[in-house]
Design a protein around this motif. Sequence first.
Motif, PDB file in Angstrom:
ATOM      1  N   TYR A 171       0.845  -1.200   0.000  1.00  0.00           N
ATOM      2  CA  TYR A 171       0.000   0.000   0.000  1.00  0.00           C
ATOM      3  C   TYR A 171       0.881   1.251   0.000  1.00  0.00           C
ATOM      4  N   ALA A 172       1.919   1.237   0.837  1.00  0.00           N
ATOM      5  CA  ALA A 172       2.810   2.394   0.918  1.00  0.00           C
ATOM      6  C   ALA A 172       3.557   2.602  -0.394  1.00  0.00           C
ATOM      7  N   LYS A 173       4.019   1.518  -0.989  1.00  0.00           N
ATOM      8  CA  LYS A 173       4.777   1.631  -2.248  1.00  0.00           C
ATOM      9  C   LYS A 173       3.880   2.192  -3.354  1.00  0.00           C
ATOM     10  N   GLU A 174       2.641   1.731  -3.341  1.00  0.00           N
ATOM     11  CA  GLU A 174       1.699   2.202  -4.363  1.00  0.00           C
ATOM     12  C   GLU A 174       1.411   3.697  -4.176  1.00  0.00           C
ATOM     13  N   LYS A 175       1.167   4.075  -2.933  1.00  0.00           N
ATOM     14  CA  LYS A 175       0.877   5.488  -2.647  1.00  0.00           C
ATOM     15  C   LYS A 175       2.091   6.373  -2.965  1.00  0.00           C
ATOM     16  N   LEU A 206       3.031   9.724  -5.944  1.00  0.00           N
ATOM     17  CA  LEU A 206       3.538  11.073  -5.661  1.00  0.00           C
ATOM     18  C   LEU A 206       4.624  11.423  -6.669  1.00  0.00           C
ATOM     19  N   GLN A 207       4.436  12.554  -7.312  1.00  0.00           N
ATOM     20  CA  GLN A 207       5.425  12.962  -8.296  1.00  0.00           C
ATOM     21  C   GLN A 207       6.757  13.281  -7.621  1.00  0.00           C
ATOM     22  N   GLY A 208       7.835  12.827  -8.235  1.00  0.00           N
ATOM     23  CA  GLY A 208       9.149  13.197  -7.721  1.00  0.00           C
ATOM     24  C   GLY A 208       9.668  12.287  -6.635  1.00  0.00           C
ATOM     25  N   VAL A 209       8.874  11.275  -6.236  1.00  0.00           N
ATOM     26  CA  VAL A 209       9.381  10.337  -5.234  1.00  0.00           C
ATOM     27  C   VAL A 209      10.030   9.155  -5.949  1.00  0.00           C
ATOM     28  N   GLN A 210      11.270   8.899  -5.574  1.00  0.00           N
ATOM     29  CA  GLN A 210      12.006   7.809  -6.204  1.00  0.00           C
ATOM     30  C   GLN A 210      12.268   6.745  -5.150  1.00  0.00           C
ATOM     31  N   GLN A 211      11.725   5.553  -5.361  1.00  0.00           N
ATOM     32  CA  GLN A 211      11.962   4.476  -4.396  1.00  0.00           C
ATOM     33  C   GLN A 211      13.309   3.838  -4.701  1.00  0.00           C
ATOM     34  N   ILE A 212      14.070   3.581  -3.639  1.00  0.00           N
ATOM     35  CA  ILE A 212      15.412   3.013  -3.800  1.00  0.00           C
ATOM     36  C   ILE A 212      15.360   1.576  -3.309  1.00  0.00           C
ATOM     37  N   GLY A 213      15.849   0.656  -4.137  1.00  0.00           N
ATOM     38  CA  GLY A 213      15.862  -0.745  -3.709  1.00  0.00           C
ATOM     39  C   GLY A 213      15.044  -1.600  -4.642  1.00  0.00           C
ATOM     40  N   PRO A 214      15.065  -2.911  -4.396  1.00  0.00           N
ATOM     41  CA  PRO A 214      14.394  -3.835  -5.312  1.00  0.00           C
ATOM     42  C   PRO A 214      12.882  -3.617  -5.324  1.00  0.00           C
ATOM     43  N   GLU A 215      12.273  -3.905  -6.467  1.00  0.00           N
ATOM     44  CA  GLU A 215      10.812  -3.746  -6.553  1.00  0.00           C
ATOM     45  C   GLU A 215      10.105  -4.839  -5.782  1.00  0.00           C
ATOM     46  N   ASN A 216      10.645  -6.056  -5.871  1.00  0.00           N
ATOM     47  CA  ASN A 216      10.043  -7.181  -5.165  1.00  0.00           C
ATOM     48  C   ASN A 216      11.043  -7.723  -4.161  1.00  0.00           C
ATOM     49  N   GLU A 217      10.624  -8.787  -3.492  1.00  0.00           N
ATOM     50  CA  GLU A 217      11.523  -9.444  -2.539  1.00  0.00           C
ATOM     51  C   GLU A 217      12.084  -8.478  -1.499  1.00  0.00           C
ATOM     52  N   THR A 218      11.190  -7.663  -0.953  1.00  0.00           N
ATOM     53  CA  THR A 218      11.637  -6.803   0.127  1.00  0.00           C
ATOM     54  C   THR A 218      10.790  -7.070   1.366  1.00  0.00           C
ATOM     55  N   SER A 219      11.360  -6.768   2.513  1.00  0.00           N
ATOM     56  CA  SER A 219      10.608  -6.890   3.762  1.00  0.00           C
ATOM     57  C   SER A 219       9.784  -5.613   3.922  1.00  0.00           C
ATOM     58  N   SER A 220       9.359  -5.329   5.129  1.00  0.00           N
ATOM     59  CA  SER A 220       8.449  -4.193   5.307  1.00  0.00           C
ATOM     60  C   SER A 220       9.208  -2.879   5.483  1.00  0.00           C
ATOM     61  N   ILE A 221      10.142  -2.641   4.574  1.00  0.00           N
ATOM     62  CA  ILE A 221      10.946  -1.414   4.595  1.00  0.00           C
ATOM     63  C   ILE A 221      10.862  -0.778   3.214  1.00  0.00           C
TER      64      ILE A 221
END
Lengths: 403, 141
Positions: free
Chosen positions: A308-312, A316-331
């Motif tokens: 839910y957080a990743k989707e939200k 948001l424009q300009g937010v860049q998620q760092i790290g793998p798209e899948n295979e992640t824990s709750s971080i």
Amino acid sequence: MLDIDNIRRQFPIFSTTTKTPLVYLDNAATTQKPLVVLERLQRFYSYENANIHRGIYQLADDATRHFEKARSRVAQFINAKYPDEVVFCSGTTEAINMVAQGLRKYLSSDHQLVVTAMEHHANFVPWQTVCNQTGARLRVIAVKPDGTLDRDQLDAAIRQKPAVLALTHISNTLGTINPVHEIVALAKEHGVITVVDAAQSIAYDHLDVKDLDCDFLAFSGHKAFGPMGIGVLYGKEEQLARLEPYQQGGSMIIKVSEESTTFKPPPHGLEAGTPPVAEAVALGTALDFISGIGLSKIKVHNHSILLYAKEKLSSLQGVQQIGPENETSSIVSFLMKDIHPHDVATILGESGVAVRAGHHCAQPLMQALNIHGTVRASFTIYNNREDVDQLIDALKTVEKVML
Amino acid sequence: MSESLKKLYNHLILDRQKDLSNFEKNENAQITLEAYNPVCGDQFKLYLDFDNNTISKASYYGYGCSLSRASTSLLVELLPGKSGKEVLECIQSYYRQLEDDKEDRSELIKALSMAKEFPGRKQCVVLSWDTVKHFIQNKRA
């Protein structure tokens, strides 16, 4: 379905009346404590307090029993073969130092130790230090731009039969879940001593050390709803026996004369001085708390909040998620345009949203990804979708303030 | 948004952090200092040139938050033309102005002084100032 509201009510910190309610998204740093854990601490100090392993009276005997029962509880939680494979210590940092310094006498310039660029400083600096002390070489396995390990490099390094492989199960910065089973299995084939940093996984997923077959595994109680100041070094019986005690003193000895000292066998020989007894006992209670809810259910919940957080965040424009798209824990780690993570965190903090910002004690990883830091939100069992919504709202404020 | 947040992130700080004057590398500088905060990773190179005992040129380059950038920008603007003794006086005066709201101070310093109201941010507005202070003190010692 879990009743998150009910779970949340078990944590006094969320009931405090501050001007803004707490949205706590820094669970990778430490989790909040449920009432049962706090009450267990208080009960020990109120009615059960005595030093352990020495008093010849009922209270001391009972305190020792509670402490050793906590050891058994930990052993059961991680499926160790014997309770005596569990060494209590102050946390992951001490656990890893205990292994690194415990192995020091076996190391020389003929040896190589392997770590990864993804490690928390707790699983990096102790190895770097023991290399400097012994002349052993430290090999640091690269992290790819997507935040996963360079497996080709890692596997090749393992085939060169290093003395030790120290690896985190889950990255504290990116949430990357490393395939530790596969990696440990390969390391075992080549006779490598394996040390797994489970600080981020102890309250995230089932850990079964028999199945994982690692030689050592370390975690902290405070990231698993337990008190600060208590942690665990798990080691296979024969591996613990090889460790030189890195601290000497009270309670870890059998016989002391002016000339020499005989140490107790592990785990007690590795637990010098009076341990944090109440904290160990309360850690047992924290593990009961986790088991009472069920780790499988916790994992499903945490993952749903993460998604839910990743989707939200993606919206948001300009937010860049760092790290793998899948295979992640709750971080989830992210950057917001070119706004410094500490500016983001300050403004979020003003809205009552607690996140971590900076290099997350993982400077080699920051260098590998060529960034200076990130903003990190990490979730656990008491977080709900409203927490994420508040994070998103607060991020919109950041934009208003800074741009 | 709280009043203190508005005061901290006021337009003077935000404009200042975007202001690129004196934000330049100077590999040939006589003195290059590093201002580094290991907690957040903020890292600036401070380049100083001297003419006799007076700073003739100062610039900075690197990475930092809005507060550390704005405060560093202010610092390098004030340094040229000052002797070591004057630099130390200037830094002490800045520290007093950050702490004491009775001091006669600019709107920019007023905004920077708000950093102390926010957890973990006090260091941001003194990072480069501390670095120069230590350098001048050691130089004089």
